[in-house]
Scaffold this motif. Structure first.
Motif, short mmCIF file in Angstrom:
data_model
loop_
_atom_site.label_atom_id
_atom_site.label_comp_id
_atom_site.label_asym_id
_atom_site.label_seq_id
_atom_site.Cartn_x
_atom_site.Cartn_y
_atom_site.Cartn_z
N ARG A 81 0.86 -1.19 0.00
CA ARG A 81 0.00 0.00 0.00
C ARG A 81 0.89 1.23 0.00
NH1 ARG A 81 -2.41 0.99 4.30
NH2 ARG A 81 -1.68 -0.66 5.67
N ARG A 82 0.45 2.27 -0.73
CA ARG A 82 1.26 3.48 -0.87
C ARG A 82 0.47 4.69 -0.39
NH1 ARG A 82 4.46 3.58 -6.50
NH2 ARG A 82 5.43 5.28 -5.35
N PRO A 83 0.72 5.14 0.84
CA PRO A 83 0.05 6.35 1.31
C PRO A 83 0.45 7.55 0.46
CG PRO A 83 1.11 5.16 3.11
CD PRO A 83 1.61 4.55 1.84
N ILE A 84 -0.38 8.59 0.48
CA ILE A 84 -0.10 9.80 -0.27
C ILE A 84 -0.49 11.02 0.55
CG2 ILE A 84 -2.35 9.85 -1.45
CD1 ILE A 84 -0.86 10.85 -3.96
N GLN A 85 0.32 12.05 0.42
CA GLN A 85 0.05 13.31 1.11
C GLN A 85 -1.00 14.08 0.34
OE1 GLN A 85 1.67 14.73 4.05
NE2 GLN A 85 -0.08 16.13 3.85
N GLY A 86 -2.10 14.44 1.01
CA GLY A 86 -3.16 15.24 0.40
C GLY A 86 -3.43 16.49 1.22
N ALA A 87 -4.39 17.27 0.76
CA ALA A 87 -4.71 18.52 1.45
C ALA A 87 -5.19 18.28 2.88
CB ALA A 87 -5.78 19.29 0.67
N GLY A 88 -5.80 17.14 3.10
CA GLY A 88 -6.32 16.83 4.42
C GLY A 88 -5.39 16.00 5.28
N GLY A 89 -4.15 15.80 4.79
CA GLY A 89 -3.19 14.99 5.54
C GLY A 89 -2.75 13.78 4.74
N THR A 93 -4.05 5.25 0.96
CA THR A 93 -3.76 4.78 -0.40
C THR A 93 -3.83 5.98 -1.35
OG1 THR A 93 -6.09 4.27 -0.83
CG2 THR A 93 -4.72 2.50 0.05
N GLY A 94 -3.41 5.75 -2.58
CA GLY A 94 -3.47 6.81 -3.58
C GLY A 94 -2.15 7.09 -4.25
N GLY A 95 -1.06 6.52 -3.69
CA GLY A 95 0.23 6.63 -4.36
C GLY A 95 0.27 5.73 -5.59
N GLY A 96 1.37 5.78 -6.31
CA GLY A 96 1.48 4.94 -7.51
C GLY A 96 0.66 5.45 -8.67
N ARG A 97 0.66 6.76 -8.87
CA ARG A 97 -0.18 7.35 -9.91
C ARG A 97 0.26 6.98 -11.32
NH1 ARG A 97 0.63 13.13 -7.34
NH2 ARG A 97 2.44 11.98 -6.56
N VAL A 98 1.58 6.87 -11.55
CA VAL A 98 2.05 6.46 -12.88
C VAL A 98 1.61 5.03 -13.17
CG1 VAL A 98 4.08 6.09 -14.33
CG2 VAL A 98 3.99 8.07 -12.81
N THR A 99 1.67 4.18 -12.16
CA THR A 99 1.21 2.81 -12.34
C THR A 99 -0.25 2.76 -12.76
OG1 THR A 99 2.79 1.84 -10.77
CG2 THR A 99 0.71 0.64 -11.12
N ALA A 171 8.53 10.06 -0.01
CA ALA A 171 8.07 11.39 -0.43
C ALA A 171 7.46 11.30 -1.82
CB ALA A 171 9.24 12.38 -0.42
N ASN A 172 6.18 11.60 -1.93
CA ASN A 172 5.51 11.56 -3.23
C ASN A 172 6.03 12.67 -4.13
OD1 ASN A 172 2.94 10.88 -1.08
ND2 ASN A 172 3.45 9.38 -2.63
N GLN A 173 6.28 12.32 -5.37
CA GLN A 173 6.84 13.29 -6.30
C GLN A 173 5.75 14.21 -6.84
OE1 GLN A 173 9.96 12.23 -9.06
NE2 GLN A 173 9.94 10.12 -8.33
N PRO A 174 6.13 15.44 -7.21
CA PRO A 174 5.14 16.36 -7.79
C PRO A 174 4.69 15.88 -9.16
CG PRO A 174 7.35 17.29 -7.95
CD PRO A 174 7.47 16.05 -7.09
N LEU A 175 3.56 16.39 -9.59
CA LEU A 175 2.96 15.96 -10.85
C LEU A 175 3.90 16.19 -12.03
CD1 LEU A 175 0.32 14.70 -11.83
CD2 LEU A 175 -0.55 17.01 -12.26
N SER A 176 4.66 17.28 -12.00
CA SER A 176 5.58 17.56 -13.11
C SER A 176 6.63 16.46 -13.25
CB SER A 176 6.26 18.92 -12.90
OG SER A 176 6.97 18.94 -11.67
N SER A 177 7.14 15.94 -12.14
CA SER A 177 8.11 14.86 -12.20
C SER A 177 7.47 13.56 -12.67
CB SER A 177 8.75 14.65 -10.83
OG SER A 177 9.48 15.80 -10.43
N LEU A 178 6.25 13.31 -12.21
CA LEU A 178 5.54 12.10 -12.64
C LEU A 178 5.23 12.14 -14.13
CD1 LEU A 178 3.08 11.56 -9.66
CD2 LEU A 178 5.30 10.48 -10.05
N SER A 179 5.00 13.34 -14.65
CA SER A 179 4.73 13.49 -16.08
C SER A 179 5.95 13.04 -16.89
CB SER A 179 4.38 14.94 -16.39
OG SER A 179 4.16 15.13 -17.76
N ARG A 180 7.13 13.49 -16.48
CA ARG A 180 8.35 13.08 -17.18
C ARG A 180 8.61 11.59 -17.01
NH1 ARG A 180 9.75 18.36 -15.44
NH2 ARG A 180 10.47 17.58 -13.42
#
Length: 248
Positions: A81-89, A93-99, A171-180
């Motif tokens: 499981r991959r936790p992710i930092q969001g606006a509410g803390g 789950t929610g990490g692994g967006r490229v996957t 540390a979850n990467q920013p969207l710009s890094s995930l795009s590359r």
């Protein structure tokens, strides 16, 4: 401080640009993993990302376990499981967006057997040297996709295992890094699709990648060249063959 921490713990530290220096240099993670085969000594090789915040021995013994107990297993992927930092803390789950947005759809479309792999881009995986030295490596972030597809093509699904490593925090990467990153991963998958005769490209793809950021004055474009290249199987490299005393 990864290098100093590793040295303080007694680990041998290598820099990829110092390994096989006569080789035309390439960039990124895949290049480092490919060159690591030259200095690693074991018959079983495990790779672990160094940015895990909740590091635990299970990340190592978990992925080598199947290789120790089953000779038919050639390659092991960790999943978690991959936790992710969001606006509410922190969300559980929610990490692994490229996957989820890139790799899983492509595998389901063209390699449905591999849809059973929970974390195809997991940075925690292990394999037998006899396999890893016999398959090519793709540079950059294309390496995980390439290794999975090449192992599947060479050995079949039954040679691949996966192990539950519970939770991985980093540390979850920013969207710009995930795009590359996605750009590199898609290059890798399309290279294998063409090789496997599943897709025929009628035009060579562009490796120039443009994204946009926002500054006070408005949108600003950022462009760079990002090309995934293929390194040959390490056992085909003359220096490796000599170092490992492999027959001609």
């Amino acid at each position: 401080d990864t290098v100093q921490v590793a040295k303080d713990e007694g680990a041998d530290v290598y820099f990829d640009d110092e390994i096989l220096p006569e080789t035309v240099p390439a960039r990124g993670k895949g290049e480092a993993l490919w060159k690591s085969l030259f200095v690693l000594k074991g018959d079983i090789i495990a790779w672990i990302d160094s940015d895990i915040a909740n590091m635990h021995p299970r990340f190592v013994y978990g992925i080598i376990g199947p290789l120790l107990i089953d000779p038919e297993i050639k390659y092991v992927k960790g999943f978690y499981r991959r936790p992710i930092q969001g606006a509410g803390g922190i969300y559980p789950t929610g990490g692994g967006r490229v996957t989820e947005l890139v790799v899983r759809p492509l595998l389901n479309l063209f390699y449905p057997d591999l849809s059973a792999v929970i974390q195809p881009l997991s940075g925690e995986y292990a394999g037998r040297r006899s396999l890893l030295e016999s398959i090519p490596f793709l540079t950059g972030y294309g390496v995980e996709s390439g290794l999975l597809l090449d192992t599947y093509g060479l050995c079949g699904l039954d040679a691949i295992a996966q192990v539950d490593l519970e939770v991985r925090e980093h540390a979850n990467q920013p969207l710009s890094s995930l795009s590359r990153m996605s750009f590199e991963v898609m290059q890798a998958v399309f290279m294998r699709l063409e090789r496997d005769g599943k897709v025929k490209l009628i035009e060579k793809p562009s490796f120039d990648y443009t994204t946009f950021g926002i500054e006070e004055g408005g949108y600003v474009s950022e462009s760079q060249t990002i090309e995934v290249i293929e390194r040959p199987p390490m056992r085909m490299v003359e220096e490796y063959r000599k170092a490992r005393l492999l027959p001609d």
